[in-house]
Design a protein around this motif. Sequence first.
Motif, PDB file in Angstrom:
ATOM      1  N   GLY A 147      11.871  24.077 -33.870  1.00 55.45           N
ATOM      2  CA  GLY A 147      10.393  24.291 -34.307  1.00 55.45           C
ATOM      3  C   GLY A 147      10.357  25.435 -35.434  1.00 55.45           C
ATOM      4  N   LYS A 161      10.142  26.493 -29.555  1.00 58.58           N
ATOM      5  CA  LYS A 161       9.654  25.190 -28.738  1.00 58.58           C
ATOM      6  C   LYS A 161       8.353  24.757 -29.446  1.00 58.58           C
ATOM      7  N   GLU A 201       6.859  18.031 -42.090  1.00 58.34           N
ATOM      8  CA  GLU A 201       7.578  16.940 -41.058  1.00 58.34           C
ATOM      9  C   GLU A 201       8.857  17.645 -40.911  1.00 58.34           C
ATOM     10  N   ASP A 202       9.580  18.170 -41.538  1.00 57.23           N
ATOM     11  CA  ASP A 202      10.918  18.567 -41.566  1.00 57.23           C
ATOM     12  C   ASP A 202      10.814  19.611 -39.926  1.00 57.23           C
ATOM     13  N   LEU A 203       9.875  20.410 -39.961  1.00 58.67           N
ATOM     14  CA  LEU A 203       9.785  21.310 -38.993  1.00 58.67           C
ATOM     15  C   LEU A 203       8.864  20.937 -37.948  1.00 58.67           C
ATOM     16  N   ARG A 204       8.796  19.499 -37.571  1.00 59.27           N
ATOM     17  CA  ARG A 204       8.123  19.153 -36.473  1.00 59.27           C
ATOM     18  C   ARG A 204       9.164  19.021 -35.294  1.00 59.27           C
ATOM     19  N   ARG A 205      10.260  18.759 -35.615  1.00 55.21           N
ATOM     20  CA  ARG A 205      11.463  18.857 -34.668  1.00 55.21           C
ATOM     21  C   ARG A 205      11.520  20.131 -33.449  1.00 55.21           C
ATOM     22  N   ALA A 206      11.475  20.262 -32.490  1.00 59.89           N
ATOM     23  CA  ALA A 206      11.409  21.472 -31.604  1.00 59.89           C
ATOM     24  C   ALA A 206      12.196  21.223 -30.457  1.00 59.89           C
ATOM     25  N   SER A 238       6.240  23.066 -32.276  1.00 60.66           N
ATOM     26  CA  SER A 238       6.545  22.289 -33.712  1.00 60.66           C
ATOM     27  C   SER A 238       5.387  22.887 -34.728  1.00 60.66           C
ATOM     28  N   MET A 239       5.563  22.719 -35.958  1.00 60.41           N
ATOM     29  CA  MET A 239       4.812  23.105 -36.960  1.00 60.41           C
ATOM     30  C   MET A 239       3.772  22.158 -36.913  1.00 60.41           C
ATOM     31  N   ASP A 240       2.406  22.790 -37.126  1.00 64.66           N
ATOM     32  CA  ASP A 240       1.295  22.453 -37.372  1.00 64.66           C
ATOM     33  C   ASP A 240       0.624  22.283 -38.851  1.00 64.66           C
TER      34      ASP A 240
END
Length: 719
Positions: free
Chosen positions: A365, A298, A357-362, A300-302
């Motif tokens: 996550g 859950k 940006e690809d890993l912002r979806r959670a 998202s990537m910072d």
Amino acid sequence: MPPPKDVVKIAIQMVGAIPQLIELQQTKPLASVLKDVCDAWSLPNAERYALQYADGRQTYITESNRRDIKNGSILRLTTSPDQEAEQLYIGIQSKNVDVKTDSLKKLASLSQDITFAQEFISRNGLKQIYSIVEEGNDAGEMLAHTLKAFTELMEHDFVSWENLSTVFIKKIVSYVNMNAVDPSIQQLSLSILENMVPTSRLLFEVVKKEVTLDRLLTHLQATDAQLQLKAMALLIALLLSATDAERQDMMDYLREKNIRQFIHKNIIHSSEPLGDEMAHYLYVLQSVSLNLCEHRMKMSMDPYSQEQRDLLQSLRQTAFESESEVAAGTFSTERRRSLCAKEFRKLGFMNNSNPAEDLRRAPPGLLALDNMVYFSRNTPNAYSRFVLENSSREDKHECPFARSSIQLTLILCEILHIGEPCSETAQAFYPMFFGQDHFFEELFCICIQLVNKTWKEMRATQEDFDKVMQVVREQITRTLNLRPTSLELFKTRVNALNYSEILKLRQTERLHQEETLAVPVLELREKLKPELLELIRQQRLLHLCEGTLFRKISSRRRQDKLWYCRLSPNHKVLHYGDVEEGVQSPPIESLPEKIPVADMKMLLVGKECPHTKEKSSGKQNKDVLELAFSIVHDVEEYCLNFIAPTRYEFCLWTDGLNVLLGKEMTSERTQTDLDVLLSMELKLRLLDLENISIPDEPPPIPKPPSNLNFCYDFSQAEQ
């Protein structure tokens, strides 16, 4: 004429006396009924007596439960609960060991009754039990009866667990921690601690501190199956009551101690069959362990986190190590940035200039990033082969590693129910989960290579991405349904289920569906339905006659108590009653309670049931709602409440009860069974028509002949 609704015909027994057959007036005060019964036997002081059931749990009859008495019930005249409580209160304080032991034994038995328990507790009886335990002078059988009585009394929730003294708790803990203690005492002590843990944070901390995980692991390795079960129950209670951080620490410690391998070898693959209770605890342990991934799933990537950026860069460096080293030495900053973007594109990131940006979806996550890093570090050869193989293909046929990994992680989270609360009744766990320490990551490693394999088999392009992932989901789901016992076996089976096999399965299912949609076949189906529905009805009633073991579940915890219910062979009476653990199919004579089918009014399911309304609402009770049903019976509309052990049992019981009520069977299982039977019957009927197309319209009936004089007359031929 039938007796009035407020009158039941019963028998009353007393030791040394001829039984009385009476008509019990339900409107008449119970004290007056007792006076009449005592007068018939010339007994003075009727207030010192009470009625209780002669069979089963021998519950005392009170004004609140007297309406449960059925015609034909056998009651017994016995000492009233207040007199019995007073005698036992004095008896457990006796200096005579035999008197004290007998009193505690009887107390352990009678404490199951709520009326007696109330009387005993009102006399401050629990204080005497505390004293017996705290003083620690008694052991063996006497102590076992004391702990059993305490457990039964606390079960009624008259007294809070938080009232227990520190001395009492430490004494209970000492029985768990000592080696030379009778197993029955350790079982009862573990059960008491298990009940204690969920009630308050303070008690959880005390038990967690005093009973170490090492000690629980020692009990788990015991040869006594019941001791093993109680130790597992306490471990699960501690895990469920812990905070996320505490749970993570506990699971890390258990991983160090190789608990999974021990469970896999000594419990799952034990010579003894796995019981329902242990299966539930293993399911919960699996669920709790997998839900440790929820936090990362859950999150998202910072893009400003150096740690996360380093993980992302490590993916690129592992795949293109030599190119990166050359670039660092010879190219300008702008050129290096351009090269990095190119390499991230080769890795399959959609946003190659800013892959974070690809890993912002959670979800999924950061869990997707963790999986990719694990794959690259633990199987570097497979990782490099995946990336380099696809980066050298034509653009339209390359399988995007990062995009596939992100979607695959989401699929695995959905299949494994990560982030969902534990079910209160489920028993379905994956045996292969306990054969591997890093189960989720290892499963990902197998499945991401499956994605690449399926991509090539489908000759897919970027436009086919969703189709490929849909096939991969189907491959994983179908293989998991086979319940493989190890990841190696899962890997073998899922790879054998290639794209062509999936197509064959889909085609078979589609052809079967098309066959059954032809108009003549549909007409034949409708003609066959009544006969097959009657077959299903008979099967449902037969299942009810065989009976089922049900568990009593409260809002506080999963109960150990069991009860059995079965239909009489003549389909006229439902028999039920409490049974002990290990009883598979008790004879109908041993079940004391009964409900005539003629008295059944209606069937309630799910939220309509009274026992689900009593429970606190919430996501954690969703599974209970799906398995709950109640039978409303008698004019007073009393309910017999059920929690089915599985959805399959729920369907069979609700269908069977609807048949008894003269209603339609409504469960999803009815439709499934009907489809299977119709399919088999249609195949048998249409066996001679294989490879012959069935027209939508029946062929025309020929016109009748001009005359019917074509019958041969044998009598004339004989002359």
